[in-house]
Design a protein around this motif. Structure first.
Motif, PDB file in Angstrom:
ATOM      1  N   MET A   1       0.697  -1.375  -0.108  1.00 26.76           N
ATOM      2  CA  MET A   1      -0.008  -0.017  -0.151  1.00 26.76           C
ATOM      3  C   MET A   1       0.943   1.303  -0.145  1.00 26.76           C
ATOM      4  SD  MET A   1      -2.909  -1.178  -0.607  1.00 26.76           S
ATOM      5  CE  MET A   1      -3.536   0.491  -0.808  1.00 26.76           C
ATOM      6  N   ALA A   2       2.066   1.214   0.644  1.00 23.72           N
ATOM      7  CA  ALA A   2       2.759   2.346   0.463  1.00 23.72           C
ATOM      8  C   ALA A   2       3.420   2.522  -1.104  1.00 23.72           C
ATOM      9  CB  ALA A   2       4.186   2.130   1.062  1.00 23.72           C
ATOM     10  N   GLU A   3       3.485   1.508  -1.806  1.00 19.61           N
ATOM     11  CA  GLU A   3       3.816   1.577  -3.283  1.00 19.61           C
ATOM     12  C   GLU A   3       2.662   2.101  -4.000  1.00 19.61           C
ATOM     13  OE1 GLU A   3       6.561   1.259  -4.770  1.00 19.61           O
ATOM     14  OE2 GLU A   3       7.722  -0.600  -3.788  1.00 19.61           O
TER      15      GLU A   3
ATOM     16  N   PRO B   1      10.224   3.200  -7.476  1.00 18.47           N
ATOM     17  CA  PRO B   1       9.442   2.101  -6.487  1.00 18.47           C
ATOM     18  C   PRO B   1      10.164   2.205  -5.069  1.00 18.47           C
ATOM     19  CG  PRO B   1      10.891   1.210  -8.333  1.00 18.47           C
ATOM     20  CD  PRO B   1      10.737   2.591  -8.590  1.00 18.47           C
ATOM     21  N   ILE B   2       9.808   1.764  -4.263  1.00 16.63           N
ATOM     22  CA  ILE B   2      10.000   1.766  -2.843  1.00 16.63           C
ATOM     23  C   ILE B   2      10.994   0.449  -2.692  1.00 16.63           C
ATOM     24  CG2 ILE B   2       9.972   1.844  -0.341  1.00 16.63           C
ATOM     25  CD1 ILE B   2       7.433   3.463  -1.189  1.00 16.63           C
ATOM     26  N   TYR B   3       9.961  -0.831  -3.066  1.00 15.43           N
ATOM     27  CA  TYR B   3      10.458  -1.816  -2.753  1.00 15.43           C
ATOM     28  C   TYR B   3      10.648  -3.028  -3.772  1.00 15.43           C
ATOM     29  CZ  TYR B   3       8.684  -0.553   1.871  1.00 15.43           C
ATOM     30  OH  TYR B   3       8.593   0.051   3.136  1.00 15.43           O
ATOM     31  N   TYR B   4      10.138  -2.858  -4.956  1.00 15.52           N
ATOM     32  CA  TYR B   4       9.976  -3.491  -5.900  1.00 15.52           C
ATOM     33  C   TYR B   4      10.980  -3.296  -7.053  1.00 15.52           C
ATOM     34  CZ  TYR B   4       7.166  -0.502  -8.941  1.00 15.52           C
ATOM     35  OH  TYR B   4       6.644   0.632  -9.483  1.00 15.52           O
TER      36      TYR B   4
ATOM     37  N   GLU C   1       7.732  -5.853  -2.760  1.00 16.82           N
ATOM     38  CA  GLU C   1       7.157  -5.446  -1.640  1.00 16.82           C
ATOM     39  C   GLU C   1       6.785  -6.741  -0.704  1.00 16.82           C
ATOM     40  OE1 GLU C   1       3.854  -4.288  -4.311  1.00 16.82           O
ATOM     41  OE2 GLU C   1       5.856  -4.926  -4.552  1.00 16.82           O
ATOM     42  N   PHE C   2       6.606  -7.667  -1.254  1.00 13.04           N
ATOM     43  CA  PHE C   2       5.920  -9.017  -0.525  1.00 13.04           C
ATOM     44  C   PHE C   2       7.051  -9.933  -0.166  1.00 13.04           C
ATOM     45  CE2 PHE C   2       2.379  -7.609  -3.131  1.00 13.04           C
ATOM     46  CZ  PHE C   2       1.356  -7.500  -1.964  1.00 13.04           C
ATOM     47  N   HIS C   3       8.031  -9.763  -0.768  1.00 12.22           N
ATOM     48  CA  HIS C   3       9.442 -10.627  -0.383  1.00 12.22           C
ATOM     49  C   HIS C   3      10.252 -10.258   0.620  1.00 12.22           C
ATOM     50  CE1 HIS C   3       8.999 -11.574  -4.932  1.00 12.22           C
ATOM     51  NE2 HIS C   3       8.202 -12.286  -4.281  1.00 12.22           N
TER      52      HIS C   3
END
Length: 170
Positions: free
Chosen positions: A60-62, A79-82, A90-92
């Motif tokens: 949700m941050a993404e 992107p932040i995580y991906y 973001e899920f890893h």
């Protein structure tokens, strides 16, 4: 931390209503994560899914960043995580990923989203374009989509939280 969820006003103008529902769903996701350890927040729903509460917050941050920065104001901070190599990054999660970090990032993106949206009327078109359509969106559409996005993922959060510690609730 205790999350206070506020029901949206029942007789507000359209913008207040949309913003109220979006805030309610943001608060709901925070509430679903409340009181759990980092390890519990990293627990996946059920194999083979990697969906976890911390992963949902990072996602949700993404999403906040994508809609309220990239699309609404035409800013592209990346992107932040991906990554291109890991589109679901973001899920890893790893042991190094913490709730404090995920929560702070999410809240920072929400603060920017609020600030950016304040500069637009509901009918104003975004400065950025949709990835798939190539067309701009008005703020009303973005708010409605964000409410839908949070509502869907809050349903996931309900099930994950119940799996983690048996807690249920609306």
């Amino acid at each position: 931390m205790t999350t206070e969820r506020r029901e949206p006003a029942q007789n507000a103008d359209e913008r207040t209503m949309l913003e109220g529902w979006l805030e309610y769903h943001r608060q709901t996701l925070a509430w679903k994560c409340e009181g759990l350890s980092d390890a519990q927040l990293r627990i996946a729903a059920v194999e083979p899914s990697e969906l976890s509460l911390m992963g949902l917050v990072r996602h949700m941050a993404e999403v906040e960043r994508g809609w309220f920065r990239r699309v609404l104001v035409g800013d592209d901070p990346g992107p932040i995580y991906y990554t291109e190599e890991d589109p679901d990054g973001e899920f890893h999660l790893t042991e190094a990923d913490t709730w404090a970090g995920a929560y702070a990032t999410w809240q920072a993106e929400i603060a920017i989203a609020r600030s950016n949206a304040a500069g637009f009327a509901l009918d104003d078109l975004s400065k950025g374009r949709g990835r798939h359509s190539g067309e701009p969106f008005n703020l009303r559409w973005i708010y409605t989509h964000m409410i839908e996005e949070y509502a869907r993922h809050n349903g996931h959060a309900d099930l994950i939280r119940e799996r983690v510690d048996g807690a249920t609730g609306d």
